[in-house]
Design an enzyme around this catalytic site. Sequence first.
Site, PDB file in Angstrom:
ATOM      1  N   MET A   1     -36.889  19.632   2.028  1.00 45.75           N
ATOM      2  CA  MET A   1     -35.524  19.494   1.559  1.00 45.75           C
ATOM      3  C   MET A   1     -35.354  18.125   0.920  1.00 45.75           C
ATOM      4  O   MET A   1     -34.836  17.216   1.544  1.00 45.75           O
ATOM      5  CB  MET A   1     -34.540  19.638   2.712  1.00 45.75           C
ATOM      6  CG  MET A   1     -34.613  20.928   3.431  1.00 45.75           C
ATOM      7  SD  MET A   1     -33.282  21.969   2.880  1.00 45.75           S
ATOM      8  CE  MET A   1     -33.541  23.366   3.897  1.00 45.75           C
ATOM      9  N   PRO A   2     -35.803  17.939  -0.282  1.00 42.83           N
ATOM     10  CA  PRO A   2     -35.672  16.631  -0.899  1.00 42.83           C
ATOM     11  C   PRO A   2     -34.232  16.327  -1.324  1.00 42.83           C
ATOM     12  O   PRO A   2     -33.505  17.194  -1.785  1.00 42.83           O
ATOM     13  CB  PRO A   2     -36.589  16.699  -2.111  1.00 42.83           C
ATOM     14  CG  PRO A   2     -36.848  18.124  -2.355  1.00 42.83           C
ATOM     15  CD  PRO A   2     -36.575  18.863  -1.094  1.00 42.83           C
ATOM     16  N   HIS A   3     -33.874  15.072  -1.132  1.00 36.56           N
ATOM     17  CA  HIS A   3     -32.591  14.553  -1.600  1.00 36.56           C
ATOM     18  C   HIS A   3     -32.893  13.310  -2.415  1.00 36.56           C
ATOM     19  O   HIS A   3     -33.629  12.429  -1.969  1.00 36.56           O
ATOM     20  CB  HIS A   3     -31.670  14.194  -0.440  1.00 36.56           C
ATOM     21  CG  HIS A   3     -30.423  13.499  -0.886  1.00 36.56           C
ATOM     22  ND1 HIS A   3     -29.405  14.164  -1.534  1.00 36.56           N
ATOM     23  CD2 HIS A   3     -30.048  12.207  -0.806  1.00 36.56           C
ATOM     24  CE1 HIS A   3     -28.448  13.302  -1.815  1.00 36.56           C
ATOM     25  NE2 HIS A   3     -28.817  12.104  -1.388  1.00 36.56           N
TER      26      HIS A   3
END
Length: 76
Positions: free
Chosen positions: A1-3
């Site tokens: 889940m990249p931010h």
Amino acid sequence: MPHIEIQSFPRELTDEQKTALAGAMTAVLQEHLNSSDSAVSIALKYVPQENWKSTVWDTQIAPQMDQLIKKPGYQL
């Protein structure tokens, strides 16, 4: 889940430019991290130029220089 959080000055982007930037960044994350489109979140925050050193450089860039995968070409 990249931010991804992008902090920038001084140019503000139009909604169309923001959409294009988000699409390009999402495509890169999908290619390199095998992320799904729905897993990516991106924030764009504008920092006044006069606050850049105290808000970004001193707290986020300089102390983490050894962790940056792309270092800036300037020093403050």
